[in-house]
Design a protein around this motif. Structure first.
Motif, mmCIF file in Angstrom:
data_model
loop_
_atom_site.group_PDB
_atom_site.id
_atom_site.type_symbol
_atom_site.label_atom_id
_atom_site.label_comp_id
_atom_site.label_asym_id
_atom_site.label_seq_id
_atom_site.Cartn_x
_atom_site.Cartn_y
_atom_site.Cartn_z
ATOM 1 N N GLU A 125 44.336 95.713 22.568
ATOM 2 C CA GLU A 125 45.507 95.581 23.444
ATOM 3 C C GLU A 125 45.700 96.830 24.297
ATOM 4 O OE1 GLU A 125 49.029 94.378 21.318
ATOM 5 O OE2 GLU A 125 47.956 92.648 20.485
ATOM 6 N N LEU A 126 45.298 97.972 23.728
ATOM 7 C CA LEU A 126 45.389 99.222 24.505
ATOM 8 C C LEU A 126 44.216 99.359 25.479
ATOM 9 C CD1 LEU A 126 46.496 101.696 21.690
ATOM 10 C CD2 LEU A 126 47.870 101.019 23.661
ATOM 11 N N GLY A 127 43.294 98.403 25.400
ATOM 12 C CA GLY A 127 42.203 98.378 26.378
ATOM 13 C C GLY A 127 40.923 99.058 25.929
ATOM 14 N N ASN A 128 40.846 99.490 24.662
ATOM 15 C CA ASN A 128 39.621 100.159 24.196
ATOM 16 C C ASN A 128 39.515 100.021 22.681
ATOM 17 O OD1 ASN A 128 37.521 101.848 23.560
ATOM 18 N ND2 ASN A 128 38.311 103.643 24.652
ATOM 19 N N ASP A 129 38.615 99.143 22.220
ATOM 20 C CA ASP A 129 38.551 98.906 20.766
ATOM 21 C C ASP A 129 38.086 100.136 19.984
ATOM 22 O OD1 ASP A 129 35.956 98.831 21.633
ATOM 23 O OD2 ASP A 129 35.394 96.994 20.551
ATOM 24 N N ARG A 130 37.534 101.142 20.700
ATOM 25 C CA ARG A 130 37.071 102.352 20.013
ATOM 26 C C ARG A 130 38.227 103.216 19.499
ATOM 27 N NH1 ARG A 130 31.897 102.445 18.845
ATOM 28 N NH2 ARG A 130 32.154 104.681 18.559
ATOM 29 N N VAL A 131 39.468 102.966 19.980
ATOM 30 C CA VAL A 131 40.574 103.816 19.537
ATOM 31 C C VAL A 131 41.222 103.305 18.241
ATOM 32 C CG1 VAL A 131 41.053 104.673 21.862
ATOM 33 C CG2 VAL A 131 42.377 102.740 20.981
ATOM 34 N N ALA A 132 40.608 102.277 17.624
ATOM 35 C CA ALA A 132 41.150 101.753 16.356
ATOM 36 C C ALA A 132 41.263 102.868 15.316
ATOM 37 C CB ALA A 132 40.255 100.630 15.840
ATOM 38 N N ASN A 184 43.934 107.502 23.497
ATOM 39 C CA ASN A 184 43.941 107.943 22.103
ATOM 40 C C ASN A 184 45.329 108.409 21.667
ATOM 41 O OD1 ASN A 184 41.347 107.951 20.473
ATOM 42 N ND2 ASN A 184 40.615 108.570 22.487
ATOM 43 N N LEU A 185 46.029 109.114 22.563
ATOM 44 C CA LEU A 185 47.382 109.564 22.219
ATOM 45 C C LEU A 185 48.308 108.359 22.041
ATOM 46 C CD1 LEU A 185 47.715 112.709 24.506
ATOM 47 C CD2 LEU A 185 47.354 112.649 22.035
ATOM 48 N N LYS A 186 48.139 107.369 22.915
ATOM 49 C CA LYS A 186 48.938 106.139 22.786
ATOM 50 C C LYS A 186 48.618 105.455 21.454
ATOM 51 C CE LYS A 186 49.348 104.909 27.623
ATOM 52 N NZ LYS A 186 48.459 104.284 28.607
ATOM 53 N N ALA A 187 47.328 105.421 21.132
ATOM 54 C CA ALA A 187 46.887 104.766 19.892
ATOM 55 C C ALA A 187 47.490 105.472 18.683
ATOM 56 C CB ALA A 187 45.369 104.787 19.820
ATOM 57 N N PHE A 188 47.498 106.796 18.718
ATOM 58 C CA PHE A 188 48.056 107.579 17.619
ATOM 59 C C PHE A 188 49.530 107.223 17.422
ATOM 60 C CE2 PHE A 188 49.965 111.519 15.912
ATOM 61 C CZ PHE A 188 49.188 111.669 14.768
ATOM 62 N N GLU A 189 50.269 107.170 18.537
ATOM 63 C CA GLU A 189 51.686 106.805 18.468
ATOM 64 C C GLU A 189 51.851 105.378 17.971
ATOM 65 O OE1 GLU A 189 54.414 108.437 18.450
ATOM 66 O OE2 GLU A 189 53.194 110.243 18.718
ATOM 67 N N THR A 232 41.853 105.967 15.790
ATOM 68 C CA THR A 232 42.993 106.831 16.102
ATOM 69 C C THR A 232 44.298 106.167 15.654
ATOM 70 O OG1 THR A 232 41.707 107.529 18.005
ATOM 71 C CG2 THR A 232 43.979 108.272 17.914
ATOM 72 N N ILE A 233 44.365 104.838 15.774
ATOM 73 C CA ILE A 233 45.541 104.113 15.278
ATOM 74 C C ILE A 233 45.672 104.343 13.769
ATOM 75 C CG2 ILE A 233 46.501 101.797 14.878
ATOM 76 C CD1 ILE A 233 45.302 101.011 17.616
ATOM 77 N N LEU A 234 44.539 104.260 13.080
ATOM 78 C CA LEU A 234 44.565 104.487 11.624
ATOM 79 C C LEU A 234 44.959 105.932 11.312
ATOM 80 C CD1 LEU A 234 41.343 102.513 10.669
ATOM 81 C CD2 LEU A 234 43.700 101.816 10.229
ATOM 82 N N GLY A 282 42.510 95.047 16.652
ATOM 83 C CA GLY A 282 43.263 94.169 17.556
ATOM 84 C C GLY A 282 44.237 94.974 18.414
ATOM 85 N N MET A 283 44.953 95.906 17.760
ATOM 86 C CA MET A 283 45.902 96.750 18.488
ATOM 87 C C MET A 283 45.177 97.601 19.532
ATOM 88 S SD MET A 283 48.140 97.967 15.173
ATOM 89 C CE MET A 283 49.125 99.235 15.958
ATOM 90 N N ALA A 284 43.982 98.089 19.130
ATOM 91 C CA ALA A 284 43.208 98.937 20.046
ATOM 92 C C ALA A 284 42.772 98.140 21.266
ATOM 93 C CB ALA A 284 41.998 99.516 19.327
#
Lengths: 616, 304
Positions: B149-156, B191-196, B158-160, B145-147
């Motif tokens: 919001e960042l516009g790309n569900d593939r970065v989930a 991806n950097l945004k997702a990591f943060e 990276t959030i993890l 869900g967060m990914a």
């Protein structure tokens, strides 16, 4: 016997190849398969052949990344042909290689058992990858027993570094002792990455063809060779006993563990401090070394995966040993299994504990991909209520719910012969259909088809042509028109093959056209004699990932009949809407590739292109 | 989390085929290598591509023997999918292990095959709240869900990884050095945004989710279908279209080649046979009756 305690191989200057990233200390992470490929290349091998099979597939794929002028690497139609090709190269005087999964050796065994008598000219190494735990196979046979049957030595590396070193070593042994050598790997070695220090390629000159009487397997030559083979076994046994690769880890002498291969890592993990004898080869058994070790300890425990191979051999030497009484004969060993085994032996405390958190684990069997072209064929067979002889490939998954459209599956290419037998048995009221994939058909199906025509069996063959070897990750084969290295080549025309062997009823259809597919199979089953339906559509994953416009379900039109759910498509699942106690269905747009199979099935015509529903 | 004194650090990464389990574990293996540690990473191929359960064991330390993590010894279980995270929870070190899982639920077709009335999903019914309560160190973000919001569900993933970076001992700079090596250059910013975002998520308080999304029950009183199949035998011409297309396979031709309902228990009243019959020989009568009424009726029968 030398006493080596985990000596790291001296770091050599490596010839860097850009596809494997090197790290600071000269070691690079490699899977066992990558390491075997590297070892083959370093040993100066000139010809390599294989048929893909999990977990061995990546060996040849990686070998093909080395320069073509160094090594000719090819996919062969099956394991026997691959071994013949490699052996031909050995006859021709160069170092040769062949890779296969454990069951592939059954196919190649006919050649191997005689090649053991013939011996080698150029060094000959065969990597055989066992699959303990049956992660992706139809059985978990133990290749060490094959080694003994064939009188062929079996080396057992325990990690990627050893996989590389043993492969190089195998070439030395092969030429020194005039025998093919098996390097036995397992799934866990094949697919584990660990740091590997690599070496350089050694260029080995071709010896050219050498005329020897034993090159020709005849009763007279074979009779002369058999005693030589037996003597060779004894010599190798002595050699292994003296080998620096034999590792005796000195420890507490009250217990001595004898092990080899991956099991060694588990023993080191669970029982530090114990005396360990790690054998570099399980066949022929280095008896002198084993005897010396056994005499030095009070109690002997054997840890080995699958069959009690070492246990039987060492018992026969007159020692009292314990092994399978503590460690399972079925399945893959794990560190916890080995721990519990040692606990049963009274050496450790059992760690078995009640799960602190009770979890109802989800059953998630592998499924045919969304848009898989095999789905349509099995949907049609399900509707026809056919008796289906299946085969090995992704499509074997059609045996599971909800398709449940397969009745038998044995080994590569068995489907057609099985169908012939079912027809000859008589009494079957349902139409008999053999289903077989393109790669499997070329591997072992054609001979079955010739048999069916020859014996005039009343069967239908559904050839599921997805233009790749899908189950193992999409490898080229003689029907794809591309070689292992991606060069253009002749592509087999299946219809031509079928007609050439005498099939009168041959029809090609589109796997995505359910109506035509159903009709074609129905007509084929009504044909008296052998009929073939070839269903064509490329695999959705390989060689290119296919993604068309997605479909969506118009929820107000869905009557919750769940006809589409019978496809078992992973893009389809229940929606939150319920109609009279039944769930409506929804489509996951990101997984839907737009194959339209569900659209063709939906009786209420409510599955529409997602774009159309959004615009309205 | 500190590195184990006596053995390797164990991280188990799990998910469904195609989610990127192997990529995530390669990133972690690379990071541990940068610290000069010995690494083993073990996975299983084959069935994995076909939507099955996928896992990858990563062990690093001064000395690593077994490539797989013994049960109950994982320092971290990282799930890219909820039910997969739960499946491997038994590998977590009791008391001290960290459980990280996306709450994303990938429902397999196998979980949707119960055709009875008001059937429940076969999907795992454990709620986030239930797990967070029992595991001392647990993080369950809605990473997908967060990914989105960042516009790309593939970065989930990276959030993890961002969440994971807060419990591992590797310096943040190293994570930021390794990420660009593994993600497509075009998506590096996201991806950097997702990591943060993953790192930030761990610093905020979260109400554990009590909701079991798999457990949807009908609104209003539960209803039952009462099905009555009316077959006009004289009109049936034995084409057997209905037999072949019945999703539940409950029709068959009898010895006279006339259609009959052989498995009334399985009939869901979907009407496919009625629609497809070219001769109007089948009529499906369906009554939606409140469940309470049926219960009362059954009770009466029992009494009678």
């Amino acid at each position: 016997m030398s006493e080596v305690i985990q000596e790291k191989a001296p770091a050599k200057k490596a010839k860097t190849l850009d596809f494997i990233a090197q790290t600071g200390d000269g070691a690079r992470p490699m899977t066992g398969n990558e390491a075997i490929a590297r070892g083959v290349w370093e040993a100066g091998c000139r010809v390599a052949a294989a048929y893909p099979g999990t977990p061995s597939t990546e060996i040849l794929e990686n070998l093909a990344k080395y320069p073509a002028e160094d090594v000719h690497a090819q996919w062969s139609t099956n394991e026997k042909v691959a071994l013949d090709v490699a052996y031909g190269a050995s006859y021709g005087g160069v170092r040769a290689f062949c890779a296969m999964k454990h069951v592939g050796l059954n196919v190649a065994a006919d050649a191997l058992l005689t090649e053991a008598y013939i011996g080698v000219n150029g060094g000959m190494v065969i990597a055989v990858c066992d699959d303990p735990g049956i992660h992706s196979s139809q059985n978990e046979q133990d290749t060490r027993l094959f080694g003994k049957l064939a009188n062929v030595p079996v080396l057992e590396p325990s990690d990627a570094q050893e996989a590389l070193e043993y492969t190089r070593w195998a070439y030395e042994l092969s030429e020194k002792f005039d025998t093919p050598i098996i390097v036995r790997s397992t799934t866990r070695i094949a697919h584990t990455r660990s740091p590997v220090v690599v070496g350089e390629r050694e260029e080995v000159e071709s010896k050219g063809f050498v005329e020897r009487p034993e090159n020709i397997a005849l009763p007279t030559t074979a009779r002369a060779r058999h005693p030589v083979v037996i003597e060779r076994e004894r010599q190798m046994e002595e050699y292994f006993s003296q080998s620096p690769k034999m590792q005796w880890i000195k420890g507490d002498s009250s217990v001595g563990v004898i092990t080899a291969g991956m099991s060694y890592s588990y023993v080191r993990e669970t029982l530090p401090g114990v005396s360990i004898l790690k054998l570099p080869a399980s066949f022929p058994l280095p008896r002198d070394a084993v005897r010396e070790f056994c005499d030095s300890v009070d109690r002997i425990i054997i840890v080995e995966e699958l069959e009690p191979f070492l246990e039987t051999e060492i018992s026969a030497m007159g020692y009292e040993v314990e092994g399978k009484v503590f460690f399972s004969r079925a399945g893959e060993l794990s560190p916890e299994d080995v721990h519990e085994g040692f606990a049963k032996a009274g050496l450790l405390k059992s760690r078995k504990q009640e799960n602190p958190i009770e979890i109802n684990e989800l059953v998630r069997p592998p499924v045919l991909c969304s848009g898989c072209p095999h789905t349509g064929g099995y949907m049609a067979l399900r509707a026809l209520n056919a008796r289906v002889a299946g085969d090995i490939g992704c499509y074997t998954l059609a045996a599971m719910q909800p398709l449940q459209a397969m009745d038998t599956c044995v080994s590569m290419g068995s489907s057609i012969g099985t169908a012939v037998g079912l027809a000859m048995a008589g009494g079957e009221t349902r139409p008999i259909v053999a289903t077989i994939g393109d790669s499997t058909f070329l591997h072992g199906g054609i001979t079955g088809l010739i048999d069916a025509v020859y014996n005039d069996a009343d069967i239908t063959v559904l050839l599921l042509n997805n233009s790749t070897t899908a189950m193992t990750g999409g490898q080229e084969h003689p029907g794809t028109g591309k070689t292992l290295r991606g060069e253009e080549t002749h592509a087999v025309d299946y219809a031509d093959v079928c007609r050439a062997v005498g099939v009168k009823s041959v029809r090609e259809v589109d796997s995505y056209d359910l109506g035509v597919l159903y009709q074609a199979i129905r007509e084929a089953t009504e044909y008296r004699g052998v009929s073939v339906v070839i269903a064509n559509r490329p695999c959705v994953l390989d060689p290119v990932k296919i993604k068309g416009p997605a479909f969506q379900i118009r929820a107000e039109g869905c009557t919750a009949c769940q006809s589409c759910m019978n496809l078992g498509c992973p893009a389809l699942s229940w929606s939150d809407e319920v109609l009279e106690g039944h769930r409506k269905v929804k489509i996951d747009e990101s997984s839907c590739i737009g194959c339209t199979l569900c659209v063709q099935i939906c009786p209420s015509d409510c599955i529409r292109p997602a774009a159309e529903l959004k615009s309205s | 989390m500190s590195t184990n004194a006596n053995g390797p650090t164990n991280v188990l990464i799990v998910g469904v085929g195609g989610q990127g389990v192997i990529m995530v574990s390669k990133i972690l293996a690379r990071l541990s290598q940068m610290q000069g540690l010995h690494v083993k990473q073990s996975e299983v191929h084959g069935m994995a591509k076909r939507g099955g359960s996928v896992f990858s064991h990563i062990r690093f330390g001064e000395e690593v023997w077994s490539p797989t993590i013994p049960m109950g010894e994982a320092d971290v279980v990282l799930g890219l999918e909820w039910a997969e995270g739960l499946r491997w929870l038994r590998y977590l070190k009791p008391g001290t292990g960290t459980f990280i899982s996306d709450t994303k639920r990938i429902v397999p077709p196998f979980s949707c095959r119960d055709r009875t009335h008001d059937a429940r999903h076969g999907y795992s019914h454990h709620t986030v709240a239930e797990i967070v309560e029992q595991v001392p160190s647990a993080f369950a973000p809605d990473a997908t869900g967060m990914a989105m919001e960042l516009g790309n569900d593939r970065v989930a993933n990276t959030i993890l990884l961002g969440v994971l970076s807060t419990v591992m001992d590797f310096p943040v700079e190293d994570w930021l050095k390794v990420l660009p090596e593994f993600v497509p250059p075009k998506t590096l910013d996201t991806n950097l945004k997702a990591f943060e975002a993953g790192r930030a998520w761990t610093k905020e308080p979260h109400e554990p989710d009590l909701h079991d999304p798999a457990d949807v029950l009908p609104s209003g009183p539960p209803m039952r279908r009462q099905v009555n199949l009316e077959i006009t035998e004289a009109w049936c011409k034995s084409c057997d279209i209905c037999v072949k297309m019945c999703p539940e396979r409950c029709l068959a031709l009898d010895e006279r080649q006339i259609v009959e309902l052989v498995n009334p228990e399985a009939c869901t009243g979907c009407r496919v046979c009625e629609w497809l019959c070219p001769d109007f020989a089948i009529a499906v009568h369906v009554d939606a009756v409140p469940l309470e009424a049926i219960k009362a009726e059954t009770a009466e029968e029992v009494v009678a």
